[in-house]
Each structure stands twice: as structure tokens, then as C-alpha cells.
Write a protein that holds these residues in place. Structure first.
Motif, PDB file in Angstrom:
ATOM      1  N   ARG A  36       0.846  -1.192   0.000  1.00  0.00           N
ATOM      2  CA  ARG A  36       0.000   0.000   0.000  1.00  0.00           C
ATOM      3  C   ARG A  36       0.879   1.237   0.000  1.00  0.00           C
ATOM      4  NH1 ARG A  36      -4.678   1.873  -1.458  1.00  0.00           N
ATOM      5  NH2 ARG A  36      -5.851   0.258  -0.355  1.00  0.00           N
ATOM      6  N   GLU A 236      -7.938  -4.776   3.763  1.00  0.00           N
ATOM      7  CA  GLU A 236      -7.404  -3.442   4.005  1.00  0.00           C
ATOM      8  C   GLU A 236      -8.541  -2.538   4.481  1.00  0.00           C
ATOM      9  OE1 GLU A 236      -5.329  -1.966   0.628  1.00  0.00           O
ATOM     10  OE2 GLU A 236      -3.754  -3.506   0.741  1.00  0.00           O
ATOM     11  N   TYR A 248      -4.330  -3.565   8.293  1.00  0.00           N
ATOM     12  CA  TYR A 248      -4.306  -4.846   7.613  1.00  0.00           C
ATOM     13  C   TYR A 248      -4.831  -5.956   8.518  1.00  0.00           C
ATOM     14  CZ  TYR A 248      -1.339  -2.474   4.240  1.00  0.00           C
ATOM     15  OH  TYR A 248      -0.854  -1.599   3.303  1.00  0.00           O
ATOM     16  N   HIS A 277      -4.590  -8.706  -1.428  1.00  0.00           N
ATOM     17  CA  HIS A 277      -5.022  -7.606  -0.564  1.00  0.00           C
ATOM     18  C   HIS A 277      -6.358  -7.120  -1.115  1.00  0.00           C
ATOM     19  CE1 HIS A 277      -1.415  -6.377   1.983  1.00  0.00           C
ATOM     20  NE2 HIS A 277      -1.103  -7.533   1.422  1.00  0.00           N
ATOM     21  N   GLU A 279      -9.988  -4.875  -0.814  1.00  0.00           N
ATOM     22  CA  GLU A 279     -10.665  -3.698  -0.259  1.00  0.00           C
ATOM     23  C   GLU A 279     -12.120  -4.066   0.040  1.00  0.00           C
ATOM     24  OE1 GLU A 279     -10.134  -0.948  -3.434  1.00  0.00           O
ATOM     25  OE2 GLU A 279      -8.105  -0.379  -2.806  1.00  0.00           O
TER      26      GLU A 279
END
Length: 290
Positions: A36, A236, A248, A277, A279
Motif C-alpha cells: 500500500r 485493508e 491490515y 489484498h 478492499e
């Protein structure tokens, strides 16, 4: 922070170590799967272009990582510094109340660095090299210490302005007390598991040339499995205060992942697993502590 936990998986900054940690634009980098922060830096710096050195660059944390110690990124260390030590692997300056280290060897001998630190009185500071992707271009610097007043910084400037052949630079409080450890990234050997995550789409990595960012989880999982790789999930969560960065949540079971949610990035430790990862979508509720 317990030394045994720090780099086991992520620096690896270990996945376990990252759970619940906030990642910000200034610090908390190896404790994030730092991807990120890498993306944030890409937007802020219009993706800096790195010139490959004849030596293999000291590899690692996108800007650097503060493990247990405080960490900031500063524009430059170069003003008012005076050289106090120099070798093939490292040059050390004294700059006010700090020592500044300029690394000039991409795979240095820890014993040589240890000797350099002792020459300037940092007898309790040790050095450990950790394997990172050979494609990693941003220097990885981890720092763990027992002295609550010790501070470590890493520059984003071109340290070659100060020392020819410099690959990365960082500073630390000169009068640091108690034990401390620096961790520097080195190119992993073929087949070696990384201690720091790499973008899975980089050349030579498990999904070389395959971009999963922005795809739905369902689509991304299909691609990963087509490559005979396993999938792991990290969520996230936006910071509660609305600040820049995320928290995280690691090792999230597939049962909690909505297939329609979007992939932020995909990373690998060169161990046959792709960590997506993700969202969380609108209306998703974070667990306690996030």
C-alpha cells in the motif's frame, strides 16, 4: 517487539506482526505488506525511476520499515555531515546528534558492517540481512531497538549526492542505548523464500506480467489457481480517523470474503502462495479493533 517475530514472514515484516497495525505515509512500512505504501509513493512521486547499479542494490522496504523504533522519511541527510568512517560496504557520517549510514554494497558482509558500527561506538547494534525479491528496487531497512528514545530515519533522496555508489542511506541516534538491530534486504537466492513481500506481477515472480489490481476477488482467484498457486487474503480497512493509510487484517478466511470485492494488490513471498489484498466493499463492517 520480540526479535523472533519481526521478520519471520514479512520481514516478512511478519504477517502476525502487522495485524491491527496502521500504515501511514510516514512510517509503519515493514509492518505492512508495504505494498500500500508503494502504491502511495507511486502516486506522490510519479513513480521514481531507479538506475540500476553495477552492484545489486540493497533491496527491501519501499521506503524503509520501522519495526519497533520510531521511523520517519526525510528529504535529505546531507547538510552539515562529516565523514567518520569509510569502507567498501559503508560510509558513516556524523551529523549533529545522529550517525548517517551510506550503504555501497548490495549484499554486504554483516560482520563488516558490525565492525563499522563498532568503530563509531555503536557496540550494541547488530546487522542482519534478509532475503527479498531480486526485483525489489526500493531499499528495505528494518530497525528494532530497546531504547525508547532512539530514532531512525531513511532518506528518499539520491544518496549518491553525498557518497559515490551509494545504494541506500539511513540515520540513527548517535547515543543509542541498549541493544538494537538493523535489517537490510539482500537479493534472495533462487528458490529462497522472501522475508519481505514482492509484487506478484513483477518479472520473474509467480504472476509475472499479470495484473490483478482492480479485478474482482472471484476473477483474481481464478487466475491464481490457473497458475497452480494457493490463495491467502488480507483485508485493508480504512483508518477510523479518516487518515491516509489502512489497517491490515491478515489471514482472513475465504468465508468472509465477498467474491465481488476488488483486489488492491497481490503479493508473494516466493512460497507458492499469492496474498490478495482486498478492499472491503461498501457496507462491510470491520471486526473489533479495526
Amino acid at each position: 517487539m520480540n526479535n523472533d517475530l519481526i521478520y519471520k514472514s514479512q520481514a516478512r515484516v511478519l504477517d502476525e506482526d502487522l495485524a491491527g497495525r496502521a500504515s501511514t505515509s510516514g512510517a509503519d512500512a515493514l509492518l505492512a505488506e508495504i505494498v500500500r505504501l508503494e502504491r502511495t509513493q507511486e502516486r506522490q512521486e510519479a513513480r521514481r525511476r531507479f538506475t540500476r547499479s553495477p552492484r545489486r542494490a540493497v533491496l527491501g522496504l519501499a521506503a524503509a520499515v520501522a519495526l519497533a523504533g520510531a521511523f520517519v522519511v526525510v528529504p535529505s541527510f546531507f547538510r552539515g555531515a562529516e565523514q567518520v568512517y569509510a569502507s567498501q560496504a559503508v560510509t558513516i557520517d556524523r551529523d549533529g546528534d545522529s550517525y548517517v549510514f551510506y550503504i555501497t554494497d548490495g549484499d554486504p558482509d554483516p560482520a563488516e558492517l558490525q565492525k563499522a558500527f563498532q568503530k563509531v561506538g555503536l557496540d550494541n547494534v547488530t546487522v542482519k540481512l534478509i532475503p527479498v525479491s531480486p526485483q525489489q528496487r526500493d531499499p528495505v531497512v528494518g530497525f528494532d531497538k530497546t531504547d525508547p528514545d532512539a530514532r531512525m530515519s531513511s532518506t528518499l533522496s539520491d544518496c549518491r549526492e553525498r557518497v559515490e555508489g551509494c545504494l541506500s542511506a539511513f540515520s540513527v541516534t548517535a547515543d543509542i542505548k541498549g541493544a538494537a538491530e538493523f535489517r537490510l534486504g539482500r537479493p534472495a537466492k533462487p528458490g529462497e523464500k522472501y522475508a519481505y513481500p514482492a509484487d506478484a506481477s513483477w518479472p520473474g515472480e509467480a504472476l509475472a506480467g499479470v495484473k490483478l489490481q482492480g479485478r474482482s476477488v472471484a476473477e483474481a482467484v481464478g487466475v491464481v489457481r490457473e497458475h497452480d498457486l494457493k490463495v491467502s487474503y488480507t483485508l485493508e480497512w480504512p483508518l477510523r480517523d479518516g487518515g491516509v493509510g489502512v489497517r491490515y487484517e491478515l489471514g482472513v478466511p475465504a468465508s468472509r470474503i465477498d467474491p465481488s470485492w476488488k483486489v488492491a494488490t497481490a503479493v508473494t513471498y516466493n512460497d507458492g502462495v499469492i496474498i490478495l489484498h482486498v478492499e472491503p466493499g461498501a457496507g462491510a463492517t470491520p471486526p473489533p479493533g479495526f
